[in-house]
Design a protein around this motif. Structure first.
Motif, PDB file in Angstrom:
ATOM      1  N   LEU A 188       4.008   6.915   8.906  1.00 57.30           N
ATOM      2  CA  LEU A 188       4.920   8.274   8.374  1.00 57.30           C
ATOM      3  C   LEU A 188       4.782   8.419   7.024  1.00 57.30           C
ATOM      4  O   LEU A 188       4.615   9.434   6.452  1.00 57.30           O
ATOM      5  N   VAL A 189       4.629   7.351   6.277  1.00 62.82           N
ATOM      6  CA  VAL A 189       4.494   7.436   4.858  1.00 62.82           C
ATOM      7  C   VAL A 189       3.241   7.972   4.355  1.00 62.82           C
ATOM      8  O   VAL A 189       2.998   8.546   3.558  1.00 62.82           O
ATOM      9  N   TYR A 190       2.064   7.505   4.965  1.00 60.73           N
ATOM     10  CA  TYR A 190       0.730   7.811   4.757  1.00 60.73           C
ATOM     11  C   TYR A 190       0.753   9.486   5.087  1.00 60.73           C
ATOM     12  O   TYR A 190       0.243  10.024   4.419  1.00 60.73           O
ATOM     13  N   TYR A 191       1.372   9.954   6.295  1.00 61.48           N
ATOM     14  CA  TYR A 191       1.251  11.150   6.671  1.00 61.48           C
ATOM     15  C   TYR A 191       2.189  12.147   5.515  1.00 61.48           C
ATOM     16  O   TYR A 191       1.586  13.189   5.242  1.00 61.48           O
ATOM     17  N   GLY A 239       5.952  -5.272  14.670  1.00 60.54           N
ATOM     18  CA  GLY A 239       4.748  -4.548  13.936  1.00 60.54           C
ATOM     19  C   GLY A 239       4.632  -3.243  14.420  1.00 60.54           C
ATOM     20  O   GLY A 239       4.365  -2.312  13.568  1.00 60.54           O
ATOM     21  N   SER A 240       5.186  -2.770  15.587  1.00 60.18           N
ATOM     22  CA  SER A 240       5.025  -1.361  15.837  1.00 60.18           C
ATOM     23  C   SER A 240       5.943  -0.718  14.904  1.00 60.18           C
ATOM     24  O   SER A 240       5.482   0.607  14.742  1.00 60.18           O
ATOM     25  N   PHE A 241       7.118  -1.070  14.922  1.00 62.65           N
ATOM     26  CA  PHE A 241       8.205  -0.416  13.933  1.00 62.65           C
ATOM     27  C   PHE A 241       7.460  -0.326  12.497  1.00 62.65           C
ATOM     28  O   PHE A 241       7.481   0.792  11.784  1.00 62.65           O
ATOM     29  N   LEU A 242       7.049  -1.299  11.775  1.00 57.71           N
ATOM     30  CA  LEU A 242       6.379  -1.149  10.606  1.00 57.71           C
ATOM     31  C   LEU A 242       5.049  -0.294  10.519  1.00 57.71           C
ATOM     32  O   LEU A 242       5.257   0.214   9.479  1.00 57.71           O
ATOM     33  N   PHE A 243       4.313  -0.428  11.522  1.00 54.18           N
ATOM     34  CA  PHE A 243       3.250   0.458  11.456  1.00 54.18           C
ATOM     35  C   PHE A 243       3.479   1.864  11.598  1.00 54.18           C
ATOM     36  O   PHE A 243       2.919   2.939  11.176  1.00 54.18           O
ATOM     37  N   LEU A 244       4.559   2.144  12.481  1.00 54.21           N
ATOM     38  CA  LEU A 244       4.933   3.485  12.649  1.00 54.21           C
ATOM     39  C   LEU A 244       5.548   4.138  11.305  1.00 54.21           C
ATOM     40  O   LEU A 244       5.135   5.114  10.860  1.00 54.21           O
ATOM     41  N   CYS A 245       6.158   3.374  10.572  1.00 50.03           N
ATOM     42  CA  CYS A 245       6.883   3.422   9.272  1.00 50.03           C
ATOM     43  C   CYS A 245       5.414   3.763   8.153  1.00 50.03           C
ATOM     44  O   CYS A 245       5.667   4.786   7.420  1.00 50.03           O
ATOM     45  N   TYR A 246       4.752   2.827   8.186  1.00 51.06           N
ATOM     46  CA  TYR A 246       3.384   3.256   7.216  1.00 51.06           C
ATOM     47  C   TYR A 246       2.534   4.480   7.556  1.00 51.06           C
ATOM     48  O   TYR A 246       2.197   5.083   6.808  1.00 51.06           O
ATOM     49  N   GLN A 257      -5.778  12.145  14.370  1.00 51.78           N
ATOM     50  CA  GLN A 257      -5.795  10.652  14.623  1.00 51.78           C
ATOM     51  C   GLN A 257      -4.661  10.074  15.516  1.00 51.78           C
ATOM     52  O   GLN A 257      -4.962   9.341  16.399  1.00 51.78           O
ATOM     53  N   PHE A 258      -3.617  10.542  15.047  1.00 54.11           N
ATOM     54  CA  PHE A 258      -2.421   9.913  15.440  1.00 54.11           C
ATOM     55  C   PHE A 258      -2.243  10.320  16.924  1.00 54.11           C
ATOM     56  O   PHE A 258      -1.728   9.712  17.742  1.00 54.11           O
ATOM     57  N   GLY A 259      -2.379  11.597  17.175  1.00 58.64           N
ATOM     58  CA  GLY A 259      -2.327  12.276  18.435  1.00 58.64           C
ATOM     59  C   GLY A 259      -3.448  11.691  19.369  1.00 58.64           C
ATOM     60  O   GLY A 259      -3.155  11.058  20.687  1.00 58.64           O
ATOM     61  N   ILE A 260      -4.534  11.187  19.162  1.00 59.21           N
ATOM     62  CA  ILE A 260      -5.421  10.434  19.757  1.00 59.21           C
ATOM     63  C   ILE A 260      -4.973   9.124  20.166  1.00 59.21           C
ATOM     64  O   ILE A 260      -5.116   8.656  21.116  1.00 59.21           O
ATOM     65  N   ILE A 296       0.886  -1.013  -0.169  1.00 53.75           N
ATOM     66  CA  ILE A 296       0.117  -0.038  -0.125  1.00 53.75           C
ATOM     67  C   ILE A 296       0.921   1.345  -0.170  1.00 53.75           C
ATOM     68  O   ILE A 296       0.626   2.249  -0.762  1.00 53.75           O
ATOM     69  N   CYS A 297       1.832   1.277   0.855  1.00 56.92           N
ATOM     70  CA  CYS A 297       2.694   2.244   0.855  1.00 56.92           C
ATOM     71  C   CYS A 297       3.602   2.680  -0.247  1.00 56.92           C
ATOM     72  O   CYS A 297       3.762   3.752  -0.691  1.00 56.92           O
ATOM     73  N   ARG A 298       3.907   1.518  -1.195  1.00 56.72           N
ATOM     74  CA  ARG A 298       4.731   1.635  -2.127  1.00 56.72           C
ATOM     75  C   ARG A 298       3.853   2.564  -3.372  1.00 56.72           C
ATOM     76  O   ARG A 298       4.390   3.268  -4.130  1.00 56.72           O
TER      77      ARG A 298
END
Length: 161
Positions: free
Chosen positions: A84-87, A75-82, A99-102, A28-30
């Motif tokens: 960041l890419v989304y942002y 998983g936490s590392f990957l989802f944090l990267c995803y 959303q991320f702040g919540i 998805i990020c790609r």
């Protein structure tokens, strides 16, 4: 060479399959990177994934379950990267930051609250319950895209609505 026991085989299979599932965000990020935009897709699955894996990491640390800790560090590392890419490629950065702040507030609040519980068994029970609830939300998060698709189809069929 000893034959692995059923538990070891099951644990190894669960770890590998969970990590492979977490890696699905790479595809998805790609696409986001290639298009230089997230378009109208939702970043909620990434945020929920980060929250879920972070809570499960906490649970794994409380229960001293090494495979749970390993899987959820990854998983936490990957989802944090995803996230960041989304942002970076998001058209609505302010909403996504909210959303991320919540999610961060929830994460810190639960971590703080569970630290205040004195009985270890109660900490583990509460954290397990929270993990299960958040995991259901994590798997339900992609349904937000389904709702969006249905709305778009309805608008095409009935433009005045």
């Amino acid at each position: 060479m000893p034959v692995p026991t059923y538990d070891v085989l099951l644990e190894t299979t669960a770890v590998i399959s969970t990590i492979l599932q977490f890696l699905s965000g790479v595809i998805i990020c790609r696409k986001y990177i290639q298009k230089k935009s997230t378009g109208d897709s939702s970043g909620l699955p990434f945020v929920c994934g980060f929250l879920s894996t972070s809570f499960w990491l906490r649970y794994g640390l409380l229960t001293d379950e090494h495979s749970v800790v390993l899987v959820n560090i990854i998983g936490s590392f990957l989802f944090l990267c995803y996230t960041l890419v989304y942002y970076i490629f998001s058209v609505n950065k302010k909403s996504y930051l909210r959303q991320f702040g919540i999610v961060l507030c929830m994460l810190l609040g639960v971590w703080y609250y569970t630290n205040s519980i004195e009985l270890e068994a109660e900490k583990i029970r509460l954290m397990g319950l929270i993990c299960c609830i958040i995991t259901v939300c994590f798997f339900a998060a992609p349904l937000t895209m389904l709702i969006h698709v249905i709305r778009m189809k309805i608008q095409k069929v009935y433009p005045s609505h």
